[in-house]
Design an enzyme around this catalytic site. Sequence first.
Site, PDB file in Angstrom:
ATOM      1  N   LYS A  20       1.036  -1.269  -0.071  1.00  8.34           N
ATOM      2  CA  LYS A  20       0.062  -0.095   0.018  1.00  8.34           C
ATOM      3  C   LYS A  20       0.762   1.148   0.068  1.00  8.34           C
ATOM      4  O   LYS A  20       2.197   1.223   0.297  1.00  8.34           O
ATOM      5  CB  LYS A  20      -0.955   0.162   1.279  1.00  8.34           C
ATOM      6  N   ALA A 107      10.154  -3.118   6.665  1.00  4.25           N
ATOM      7  CA  ALA A 107      10.273  -1.955   7.411  1.00  4.25           C
ATOM      8  C   ALA A 107      10.575  -0.802   6.240  1.00  4.25           C
ATOM      9  O   ALA A 107      10.999   0.345   6.473  1.00  4.25           O
ATOM     10  CB  ALA A 107      11.385  -1.722   8.245  1.00  4.25           C
ATOM     11  N   MET A 110       5.472   0.322   3.718  1.00  5.34           N
ATOM     12  CA  MET A 110       4.510  -0.166   2.840  1.00  5.34           C
ATOM     13  C   MET A 110       3.516  -1.304   3.205  1.00  5.34           C
ATOM     14  O   MET A 110       2.933  -2.014   2.421  1.00  5.34           O
ATOM     15  CB  MET A 110       5.079  -0.472   1.471  1.00  5.34           C
ATOM     16  N   ALA A 111       3.675  -1.444   4.599  1.00  5.79           N
ATOM     17  CA  ALA A 111       2.739  -2.539   5.097  1.00  5.79           C
ATOM     18  C   ALA A 111       3.119  -3.958   4.658  1.00  5.79           C
ATOM     19  O   ALA A 111       2.208  -4.907   4.374  1.00  5.79           O
ATOM     20  CB  ALA A 111       1.418  -2.255   4.982  1.00  5.79           C
ATOM     21  N   ASP A 147      -2.826  -2.238   9.935  1.00  6.98           N
ATOM     22  CA  ASP A 147      -2.658  -2.407   8.547  1.00  6.98           C
ATOM     23  C   ASP A 147      -3.024  -3.448   7.712  1.00  6.98           C
ATOM     24  O   ASP A 147      -2.930  -3.829   6.744  1.00  6.98           O
ATOM     25  CB  ASP A 147      -1.382  -1.949   7.971  1.00  6.98           C
TER      26      ASP A 147
HETATM   27  P1  ATP Z   1       3.970  -0.506   8.073  1.00  4.61           P
HETATM   28  O1  ATP Z   1       3.981   0.341   6.979  1.00  4.61           O
HETATM   29  O2  ATP Z   1       2.588  -1.339   8.524  1.00  4.61           O
HETATM   30  O3  ATP Z   1       4.536   0.402   9.479  1.00  4.61           O
HETATM   31  P2  ATP Z   1       6.567  -1.474   7.301  1.00  4.61           P
HETATM   32  O4  ATP Z   1       6.294  -2.030   5.700  1.00  4.61           O
HETATM   33  O5  ATP Z   1       7.146  -0.536   7.795  1.00  4.61           O
HETATM   34  O6  ATP Z   1       4.924  -1.795   7.989  1.00  4.61           O
HETATM   35  P3  ATP Z   1       7.033  -4.405   7.515  1.00  4.61           P
HETATM   36  O7  ATP Z   1       7.701  -4.674   6.338  1.00  4.61           O
HETATM   37  O8  ATP Z   1       5.678  -4.764   7.722  1.00  4.61           O
HETATM   38  O9  ATP Z   1       7.191  -2.947   8.010  1.00  4.61           O
HETATM   39  O10 ATP Z   1       7.846  -4.917   8.811  1.00  4.61           O
HETATM   40  C1  ATP Z   1       8.319  -4.554  10.168  1.00  4.61           C
HETATM   41  C2  ATP Z   1       9.129  -5.348  11.015  1.00  4.61           C
HETATM   42  O11 ATP Z   1       8.020  -6.543  11.302  1.00  4.61           O
HETATM   43  C3  ATP Z   1      10.163  -6.023  10.373  1.00  4.61           C
HETATM   44  O12 ATP Z   1      11.376  -5.316  10.899  1.00  4.61           O
HETATM   45  C4  ATP Z   1      10.215  -7.584  10.476  1.00  4.61           C
HETATM   46  O13 ATP Z   1      11.072  -7.762  11.536  1.00  4.61           O
HETATM   47  C5  ATP Z   1       8.998  -7.772  11.143  1.00  4.61           C
HETATM   48  N1  ATP Z   1       8.097  -8.835  10.499  1.00  4.61           N
HETATM   49  C6  ATP Z   1       7.298  -9.634  10.915  1.00  4.61           C
HETATM   50  N2  ATP Z   1       6.857 -10.450   9.767  1.00  4.61           N
HETATM   51  C7  ATP Z   1       7.063  -9.829   8.782  1.00  4.61           C
HETATM   52  C8  ATP Z   1       7.044 -10.284   7.313  1.00  4.61           C
HETATM   53  N3  ATP Z   1       5.922 -11.243   7.156  1.00  4.61           N
HETATM   54  N4  ATP Z   1       7.522  -9.470   6.403  1.00  4.61           N
HETATM   55  C9  ATP Z   1       8.196  -8.380   6.636  1.00  4.61           C
HETATM   56  N5  ATP Z   1       8.603  -8.070   8.118  1.00  4.61           N
HETATM   57  C10 ATP Z   1       7.991  -8.939   9.092  1.00  4.61           C
END
Ligand code: ATP
Length: 309
Positions: A20, A107, A110-111, A147
Site C-alpha cells: 500500500k 520496514a 508499505m505494510a 494495516d
Molecule cells: P508498516 O507500513 O505497516 O509500518 P512496514 O512496511 O514499515 O510496515 P514491515 O515490512 O511490515 O514494515 O516490517 C516491520 C517489521 O516486522 C520488520 O522489521 C520485521 O522484523 C517484522 N516482520 C514480521 N513479519 C514480517 C513479514 N512477514 N514481512 C516483513 N517483516 C515482518
Amino acid sequence: MGPVPSVESGPGVRVRVPAKVNLHLGVRDLRDDGFHELVTVFQAIDLADEVTARPAVGLTVRVSGEGSAHVPTDPQNIAWRAAAMLAEHAHVPPDALLDITKAIPVAGGMAGGSADAAATLVACATLWRTRTSRADLLDLAARLGSDVAFPLLGGTALGTGRGEVLTPALTTGRLHWVLALAAFGISAGDAYRELDRQRAAGDARQPAGRPEVLLDALRAGDPHRAGAALTNDLQPAALALAPSLRRTLTAGADLGAIAGIVCGSGPTCAFLCADARAANRLAASLAAEGVCRTTRVAVGPVPGARVVG
Ligand code: ATP
C-alpha cells in the site's frame, strides 16, 4: 476437512497480495489504547508479495526475496500469527508450511508484513477449507494489526480508527508510481514516537484535515490534482530520523515527478507520474542519481489478496 497429510504434499494455495501507499495520512490524537487516531487514504499497488500455504504437520514459515534476511521465521512473523489465529477461530489444527516471497521492502512503510498476514488468512482459509466469512476474515485482520484489513480489501479506501475501519473510495483510471527503495528501514514505532516528540515540543504542524480534495481528484481521475493533495503527517518524523530522504524527494521533484511523498512511516518514497512512460524514465533517472538503493515502477489501484494458484 480431510485427514492432514504427514508430509508436505501438493502445490498448495498461492496468494498474491499488494503493498500500500498512503495518499493521505492524517495522524490525530494518541488514544488511551496507545494507538493514534488516523484518517488515511490507502491505495493498493502492484508491488506484491506472495504467500503459498502447503499441507504440512505443524506450522513452518520460510521467507525468500527482497529483504528476507531481516524477516523472522518464528511466531514473531505476523504471517505465523495470522495462521495460528485463523486455526483457533476455525477450530482446526494450525498445520501449514508457509512460503513467503517478498517484493515489498521490509520496514519500508508499505505494510509488507501486514500484507503477508492478510495473504496468509486467505491462503490458509482456502487450504483448510474453513469457510470463514469475509466479515470474520476482516475481523481477524483488524485484531492482527492496524494495516492488515486493507490488503484484504485492496483498491483505494478511506481508513479511520487505527486505519482498520475501511470505506472503499471511487477512483477513475490508474495512478503511475515510482518507488524509491532505501538501503535501510524505519520502525513505524520510532516514527510515531518522533512525531509525538515533535508535537510535545511544539515543532509539528497541525494534523492534516479531511482528505476531501484528494478523494474528489481520485474520483475525477486527475493525477495532477491528486498529486497536489498528497499528505503525510509522519513525513517530518521520517525526515528527522532519516535526513537523506530530503535528497531523494528533491531529486524526484527535479526529475519531473508530479509529486513525491514518504510512504507511511518511510523510508520508501513514492513519486506520482503522469503516465507509464514518465514513470519508467523517472525510475531510471532516480536510480542513476544514487539517491536511493533501487527503484520500482508500480500502478494502483489493484485488487486485494487473491488466490492465483
Ligand atoms: P508498516 O507500513 O505497516 O509500518 P512496514 O512496511 O514499515 O510496515 P514491515 O515490512 O511490515 O514494515 O516490517 C516491520 C517489521 O516486522 C520488520 O522489521 C520485521 O522484523 C517484522 N516482520 C514480521 N513479519 C514480517 C513479514 N512477514 N514481512 C516483513 N517483516 C515482518
